[in-house]
Design a protein around this motif. Sequence first.
Motif, short mmCIF file in Angstrom:
data_model
loop_
_atom_site.label_atom_id
_atom_site.label_comp_id
_atom_site.label_asym_id
_atom_site.label_seq_id
_atom_site.Cartn_x
_atom_site.Cartn_y
_atom_site.Cartn_z
N ILE A 129 7.86 5.37 -0.51
CA ILE A 129 8.55 6.67 -0.48
C ILE A 129 9.31 6.80 0.84
O ILE A 129 9.38 5.86 1.62
N SER A 130 9.87 7.98 1.09
CA SER A 130 10.66 8.19 2.30
C SER A 130 9.78 8.02 3.54
O SER A 130 8.56 8.22 3.50
N GLU A 131 10.42 7.65 4.64
CA GLU A 131 9.68 7.51 5.90
C GLU A 131 9.03 8.84 6.28
O GLU A 131 7.91 8.86 6.80
N GLU A 132 9.72 9.95 5.99
CA GLU A 132 9.17 11.26 6.30
C GLU A 132 7.88 11.50 5.51
O GLU A 132 6.89 12.00 6.05
N GLY A 133 7.91 11.16 4.23
CA GLY A 133 6.73 11.31 3.38
C GLY A 133 5.59 10.44 3.85
O GLY A 133 4.43 10.85 3.86
N MET A 134 5.92 9.22 4.27
CA MET A 134 4.88 8.31 4.77
C MET A 134 4.29 8.82 6.07
O MET A 134 3.08 8.75 6.28
N ASP A 135 5.14 9.34 6.94
CA ASP A 135 4.65 9.90 8.21
C ASP A 135 3.72 11.09 7.94
O ASP A 135 2.68 11.23 8.59
N ARG A 136 4.09 11.93 6.97
CA ARG A 136 3.25 13.09 6.61
C ARG A 136 1.88 12.62 6.11
O ARG A 136 0.85 13.16 6.51
N ALA A 137 1.88 11.62 5.24
CA ALA A 137 0.63 11.10 4.70
C ALA A 137 -0.26 10.58 5.82
O ALA A 137 -1.46 10.86 5.88
N TYR A 138 0.35 9.83 6.73
CA TYR A 138 -0.39 9.23 7.84
C TYR A 138 -1.01 10.31 8.73
O TYR A 138 -2.17 10.21 9.13
N GLU A 139 -0.23 11.35 9.01
CA GLU A 139 -0.69 12.41 9.92
C GLU A 139 -1.67 13.37 9.25
O GLU A 139 -2.71 13.71 9.80
N GLU A 140 -1.33 13.82 8.03
CA GLU A 140 -2.12 14.86 7.40
C GLU A 140 -3.49 14.40 6.91
O GLU A 140 -4.40 15.20 6.72
N LEU A 141 -3.64 13.10 6.69
CA LEU A 141 -4.94 12.58 6.25
C LEU A 141 -5.67 11.83 7.36
O LEU A 141 -6.67 11.15 7.10
N SER A 142 -5.19 11.96 8.58
CA SER A 142 -5.76 11.19 9.70
C SER A 142 -7.22 11.54 9.97
O SER A 142 -7.97 10.70 10.50
N ASP A 143 -7.68 12.74 9.58
CA ASP A 143 -9.08 13.09 9.80
C ASP A 143 -9.86 13.15 8.48
O ASP A 143 -10.96 13.69 8.41
N TYR A 144 -9.29 12.56 7.43
CA TYR A 144 -9.94 12.57 6.11
C TYR A 144 -11.20 11.69 6.12
O TYR A 144 -11.21 10.61 6.71
N GLU A 145 -12.25 12.16 5.43
CA GLU A 145 -13.48 11.38 5.30
C GLU A 145 -14.07 11.58 3.92
O GLU A 145 -13.96 12.65 3.33
N ALA A 146 -14.71 10.54 3.40
CA ALA A 146 -15.42 10.61 2.12
C ALA A 146 -16.44 9.48 2.10
O ALA A 146 -16.21 8.43 2.70
N GLU A 147 -17.54 9.69 1.40
CA GLU A 147 -18.51 8.60 1.24
C GLU A 147 -19.25 8.74 -0.08
O GLU A 147 -19.44 9.84 -0.59
N TRP A 148 -19.67 7.60 -0.63
CA TRP A 148 -20.40 7.56 -1.89
C TRP A 148 -21.05 6.19 -2.03
O TRP A 148 -20.74 5.27 -1.27
N ALA A 149 -21.91 6.07 -3.01
CA ALA A 149 -22.53 4.78 -3.33
C ALA A 149 -21.71 4.14 -4.44
O ALA A 149 -21.58 4.71 -5.53
N CYS A 150 -21.16 2.97 -4.17
CA CYS A 150 -20.37 2.26 -5.19
C CYS A 150 -21.34 1.52 -6.11
O CYS A 150 -22.08 0.64 -5.66
N ALA A 151 -21.33 1.89 -7.39
CA ALA A 151 -22.26 1.32 -8.35
C ALA A 151 -21.59 0.42 -9.38
O ALA A 151 -22.24 -0.07 -10.30
N GLY A 152 -20.27 0.19 -9.24
CA GLY A 152 -19.59 -0.67 -10.19
C GLY A 152 -18.09 -0.60 -10.00
O GLY A 152 -17.59 -0.03 -9.02
N PHE A 153 -17.37 -1.18 -10.94
CA PHE A 153 -15.91 -1.23 -10.89
C PHE A 153 -15.37 -1.18 -12.31
O PHE A 153 -16.15 -1.08 -13.27
N ALA A 154 -14.06 -1.23 -12.46
CA ALA A 154 -13.47 -1.13 -13.80
C ALA A 154 -12.26 -2.04 -13.94
O ALA A 154 -11.60 -2.39 -12.96
N LEU A 155 -11.98 -2.38 -15.20
CA LEU A 155 -10.79 -3.14 -15.58
C LEU A 155 -9.77 -2.16 -16.12
O LEU A 155 -10.10 -1.30 -16.95
#
Length: 197
Positions: A129-155
Amino acid sequence: MGTVTLGVSIAVPEPYGSLLQERRVSFGDPAAHGIPTHVTLLPPTEVDAALLPAVEAHLAAVAASGRSFPMRLAGTGTFRPLSPVVFVQVVEGAAACARLQKRVRDGSGPLVRELQFPYHPHVTVAHGISEEGMDRAYEELSDYEAEWACAGFALYEQGADGVWRKLREYAFGGGPAGVVPAQNSPVDQPAAPSLRS
């Protein structure tokens, strides 16, 4: 029977999956609703449709020998300027993802392929996407956190409409299905046979 385009990934569970997907839309990525929020194990790969049973058997064997592991996301990263991607970083579970993707692409199985870049587990939140959009994504999610137990995957299979749809789930240790979390997008609608080329 022609070919199908397949991918193998670890889905990011709710509420994180939908939230990151909506954020990806907000940054201006038009493909976001057709792509589950995920950590890639096998990038888009064209396979002879006749090999699907062998692919499914191979992935079932990979999953049967796997074990659940902790996954944690934190902060952002980017592949720019090499590739126009901004992502949320996998800060725990990366080594387990690397081992798993290697087994998925194992030389004895039907999904052997070389990677364009060295494997680096991540969750894409902006691509092409645009450089502006990429910069926004980089900055706005810079403090994002999530965690879970991975129990599998999908095709997953990519349809003629560009949307990725789940074909089958694989639970570690041969456990029951239902380990791959649903997300609010077309990816959890079954792949229609008419979409296969």
